[in-house]
Enzyme design. Structure first.
Site, PDB file in Angstrom:
ATOM      1  CB  VAL A 198      -0.946  -0.008   1.212  1.00 19.21           C
ATOM      2  CG1 VAL A 198      -1.718   1.302   1.304  1.00 19.21           C
ATOM      3  CG2 VAL A 198      -1.906  -1.173   1.106  1.00 19.21           C
ATOM      4  CB  ALA A 199       3.731   2.260   2.089  1.00 15.40           C
ATOM      5  CG  ASP A 246      -8.226  34.694 -39.410  1.00 17.26           C
ATOM      6  OD1 ASP A 246      -7.656  35.069 -40.446  1.00 17.26           O
ATOM      7  OD2 ASP A 246      -9.430  34.897 -39.192  1.00 17.26           O
ATOM      8  CG  ASP A 275     -13.539  33.941 -37.478  1.00 13.75           C
ATOM      9  OD1 ASP A 275     -13.623  33.255 -38.525  1.00 13.75           O
ATOM     10  OD2 ASP A 275     -13.159  35.118 -37.473  1.00 13.75           O
ATOM     11  CG  ASP A 308     -12.722  29.055 -40.206  1.00 16.07           C
ATOM     12  OD1 ASP A 308     -12.264  28.861 -41.344  1.00 16.07           O
ATOM     13  OD2 ASP A 308     -12.836  30.184 -39.701  1.00 16.07           O
ATOM     14  CG  ASN A 347       5.134   6.095  -2.665  1.00 24.27           C
ATOM     15  OD1 ASN A 347       5.292   6.985  -1.843  1.00 24.27           O
ATOM     16  ND2 ASN A 347       3.956   5.799  -3.164  1.00 24.27           N
ATOM     17  CD  GLU A 390       6.513   5.245   1.870  1.00 24.84           C
ATOM     18  OE1 GLU A 390       5.692   4.328   2.027  1.00 24.84           O
ATOM     19  OE2 GLU A 390       6.187   6.396   1.554  1.00 24.84           O
TER      20      GLU A 390
END
Length: 937
Positions: free
Chosen positions: A297-298, A344, A655, A659, A721, A724
């Site tokens: 888990v760690a 543009d 725009d 387009d 981790n 650990e």
């Protein structure tokens, strides 16, 4: 969701019958009060979606993870062992693990909830709007607020917000492919159908989810929400699922890989402990098994997906505050990889504020300073302010005549800003007239009473006005293309006098027009004629003869000052900028040169020239040309395809409704928030709220910074981790050299399971999330774009992870050996105190690692205090560690013992070793890189 009442087929009813059925005024529309009542009654105009899961289900989801299952199994096993051994005391391990699991679940829920809130806020920013008549006023409302009976006003580029019956249509074509599959835009008309027809043939109806490709129309909303034709197929939409982004997929892949690796290590660790240790009781067996579970888990940062989503959401909100609205999180990672920006010209590289810069008349020319609609500037002649005389008289006639022959308005807002209403080119005359100071005299002298409107065939317009200085005698004032007006002129104004238009004078005027055109200025000429009392004022364009020519004005949409700087910044970041415009090549070249996009003399390639090229020519043109002019939307699409074929990640602005295909095809389609149509906004992945090119470059910078922050917290989480895992693994393997053997020569575990879980709880989420809000520590625009195929966690990062993990493990185990009797270093403290010291070193090593992980090149002391969130997270984690060491109530739960001040100082110093090792590595890297940096390119 709206489910409006079922009504007869509106396509078979007359417009009047539909208006009667919906109780709608065909002129004024609904009142705001009635619209609000119907909205409350029928619900919002939205398709039904899957409702969000309830809070309890979202909270429960946090515990649906294999690692959580492991922990819960550990709780059960621990409780069983406690029960079997006589239920002596409290089952502390089981209670601590259960509390940590709950805390992790709550933290994950909060992070996901915040990310969801950010996504919802983003959706509100880009919601579609529709134009409607309410209370006789044209207004725009969110499309979700449309109700049955609304008068819907349709224009080119609009997304149709609801099903509606047309009242009138002018050359209205609607793209209905999303509903019917019809690839061509459908021509619409308001005529009532004589027989029922399928949706695709209901030409007097428009439907929700379609788009106006051309023309205008007015329609009555007949259905909203789930009662629309789109609502009838909404169940198909509900089945669609959003794919994970490439970044999320890689994080999942890394998570799975880590999970498998850690399970293997856990099996080895547990197996090694069981082989070398005599298990005397169920409790000792459970203790060993618990170590394996907690190590798994760690070692895996299970909160990583939630942190990733949170960081992306925060980054997207930060970009929105800078006027760049990114519609989905996946676009953030693409932004950092953009290698070409196709932009543009009008409004993006330029201000979209037409400015009259030069005037040409018979007696001379002028230069008009200032840009934009604010009337700040002056009219200059030969570098000096224009004074009374022939040039002043002629330019007063030119600017006032151009202002009179127009319909634009210039006004100042209460906030002091200047804005226009109407045609920007006509407004340019008004602004220039204000700079000259002639608007008050014009208003006092002339009163307009008729107009001969502009048409594309005539290329001119005229107005009729009464001249109060001539006893209200009528006068005609014309404005239009210089060649068109000159052909209608027989005289020329020179000072205050009128002279015949000789061939020489005409040639001079045409030469002036050419001079302005060569400077890439748009040209408009002004002429006039006092009308005789017996002339027929209703004869319209027949009056536009025998005119008196005044002069020609040169107008330009000036470039944005910040756009030039942004282009240079884009180049520095390894990105190429290409201008693609429908404007004249000469204008495009002028703007591109002014902005430093191309060198002086560079030539624009036109759409006609592109059409003459074969595929190889296209590829070469796209590779070597930076300015394309007079191009059609189809050219834009092909340019994007060609660039992508060359391996580029393309950002494209647009725009208009046409387009949309190019915006969809581009890796990052960018719509204009001010001038963009609803269709272009829907097709785009990003919207510029200010239509500014510089905002695109800032968005790229922000995208790169976000991606850097993701790498920062990945580097931090994985290396921490890893520390650990290696601490426990190496502690078991090297137990005899570290003094970790009991009297029976069994292995003593270097850290308890609850201690590992505590480390994971206080050092993972807080600092990692804070690093996601870190300002850039490196110059993100000084490196080339990242390829999408590049690994987020590359070989260099894995080497950093392994190095820092080894340093963290070594410092933790050396501390343990320092305090314990026996081993390489002879200590004299108890096992609980030694574990507490090692436990504390592990926590502080990870906290120091948070600062080190902010950059793989710069020192941790570079911009050390720019992120208060990180300092807050580290400070909170440190306080929690002090609490777990010194609060008696926690000693039993975590197997800790109080530390003295000198022991605390020792632990903090040992924990800082990971920072100093990282600093030396970075210094060596910078030293080795320095000669390369000095090498000329």
């Amino acid at each position: 969701m709206a489910a409006t009442p079922t009504s007869p087929n509106a396509s078979l009813q007359t417009a009047e019958a539909v208006a009667t059925a919906t109780q709608t005024d065909l002129v004024r529309g609904l009142s705001a009060q009635e619209a609000a009542r119907r909205l409350a009654q029928d619900g919002p105009n939205q398709l039904q979606t899957t409702p969000p899961p309830p809070v309890w289900r979202r909270l429960l989801k946090q515990f649906q993870d294999p690692l959580i299952y492991l922990l819960m199994a550990a709780v059960v096993v621990t409780l069983l062992a406690w029960f079997i051994e006589g239920r002596v005391g409290w089952p502390v391990d089981a209670l601590v693990i259960a509390v940590i699991v709950v805390l992790n679940g709550i933290l994950g829920y909060v992070q996901e909830a915040k990310a969801a809130d950010a996504a919802a806020a983003l959706a509100r920013m880009v919601e579609a709007t529709s134009a409607v008549m309410r209370d006789g006023q044209l207004t725009r409302v969110p499309s979700a607020a449309l109700v049955r009976g609304d008068l819907l006003v349709l224009g080119e580029g609009d997304a149709v917000g609801a099903d509606a019956r047309l009242l009138r249509a002018a050359a209205l074509r609607v793209q209905e492919a999303s509903l019917t599959g019809e690839s061509e835009a459908v021509l619409k008309d308001a005529a009532t159908l004589t027989a029922s027809a399928p949706v695709a043939d209901q030409h007097n109806m428009v439907f929700k989810g379609t788009a106006v490709a051309q023309g205008t129309g007015l329609a009555i909303v007949t259905a909203t929400g789930m009662s629309t034709q789109m609502g009838a197929i909404a169940h198909l939409l509900a089945e669609t699922r959003q794919d994970a982004t490439p970044l999320q997929k890689e994080i999942r892949r890394v998570g799975k890989m880590l999970g498998l690796a850690v399970i293997a290590i856990c099996v080895l660790v547990v197996g090694a402990v069981l082989l070398v240790t005599e298990v005397h009781s169920v409790a000792s067996l459970v203790s060993v098994m618990m170590l394996g579970v907690s190590l798994a888990v760690a070692a895996v940062p299970e909160g990583l997906p939630a942190i990733l989503s949170m960081v992306l959401a925060i980054g997207v909100q930060r970009m929105a505050r800078r006027q760049a609205i990114v519609k989905n999180l996946s676009s953030v990672e693409t932004l950092g990889s953009a290698s070409v920006i196709c932009t543009d010209k009008t409004g993006t590289l330029t201000r979209s504020e037409m400015t009259l810069q030069r005037g040409m008349t018979a007696s001379g020319h002028t230069h008009i300073t200032g840009v934009g609609y604010a009337p700040n500037g002056e009219v200059q002649h030969q570098g000096q302010p224009l004074t009374e005389g022939d040039v002043h008289s002629e330019h007063t006639a030119l600017l006032s005549g151009g202002s009179l022959a127009g319909n634009a308005e210039l006004r100042q807002t209460p906030e002091g800003l200047w804005e226009i209403q109407g045609d920007p080119t006509e407004a340019a005359f008004l602004v220039a007239e204000h700079k000259l100071g002639g608007q008050d005299q014009r208003d006092a002298r002339f009163e307009r009473f008729s107009e001969v409107p502009f048409t594309s065939d005539r290329k001119m317009m005229s107005v009729l006005a009464r001249d109060r200085d001539r006893d209200n005698a009528p006068i005609l004032v014309s404005k239009g293309a210089p060649d068109v007006l000159l052909a209608r002129c027989t005289h020329l104004r020179v000072g205050q006098s009128i002279e015949p238009m000789t061939p020489e004078r005409r040639a001079q005027a045409l030469a002036q027009v050419e001079e302005l055109s060569q400077a890439a200025l748009r040209t408009l000429a002004v002429a006039y004629r006092p009308l005789a009392a017996d002339e027929d004022l209703a004869s319209g364009h027949a009056l536009e003869e025998n005119l008196i020519f005044v002069g020609t004005a040169g107008i330009i949409d000036p470039p944005r000052e910040e756009a030039g700087q942004a282009i240079q910044e884009a180049r520095r970041a390894g990105m190429r900028v290409i201008m693609i415009t429908g404007d004249h090549p000469r204008t495009a070249e002028r703007i591109a040169t002014d902005l430093g996009l191309v060198e002086p003399g560079a030539r624009a390639l036109t759409g006609v020239e592109l059409d003459a090229l074969d595929d190889a020519g296209w590829a070469e043109a796209v590779r070597s040309t930076s300015v394309f002019a007079r191009v059609a939307p189809a050219h834009k699409l092909r340019i994007v395809d060609a660039l992508q074929a060359q391996g580029h990640i393309v950002a494209m602005t647009g725009d208009g409704v046409n387009d949309a295909p190019a915006l969809k095809t581009a890796d990052i389609g960018i719509a204009m928030g001010i001038t963009g149509t609803e269709v272009s906004k829907e097709a785009a992945k990003m919207i510029l709220a200010d239509d500014n090119f510089a905002t695109i470059v800032e968005a790229v910078r922000e995208g790169r910074a976000i991606f850097d922050n993701i790498r920062k917290f990945l580097r931090y989480l994985l290396s921490s981790n890893m520390g650990e895992v290696l601490t426990v693994f190496l502690g078991v393997v090297a137990a005899q050299w570290l003094g970790l053997l009991d009297d029976g020569q069994g292995v003593i575990l270097p850290l308890l399971a609850t201690q590992l879980l505590w480390v994971n709880l206080i050092t993972d989420s807080g600092p990692a999330l804070a690093m996601g809000m870190d300002p850039p520590t490196d110059d993100v625009m000084a490196r080339p774009p990242r390829h999408l195929s590049d690994r987020v966690i590359d070989l260099r990062m894995w080497m950093d992870v392994m190095l820092n993990g080894l340093v963290i493990a070594a410092c933790t185990l050396l501390t343990l050996d320092w305090f314990l009797p026996g081993g390489l270093i002879e200590g004299h403290h108890s096992l609980d105190l030694a574990r507490t010291a090692a436990f504390t070193v592990l926590v502080f090593a990870q906290l120091f690692n948070a600062f080190s992980a902010r950059s793989d090149t710069h020192s941790a002391f570079h911009q050390l205090f720019v992120n208060p969130w990180l300092w807050g997270a580290v400070g909170l984690s440190a306080l929690l560690q002090i609490a777990v060491v010194h609060l008696p109530v926690l000693h039993v739960a975590f197997g800790t013992a109080p530390l003295s001040l000198d022991q605390w100082l020792f632990c903090v110093a040992m924990g800082s070793a990971v920072l100093w090792v990282s600093e030396m590595k970075k210094w060596a890297g910078r030293l080795l890189a320095r000669p390369t940096e000095k090498t000329p390119r």
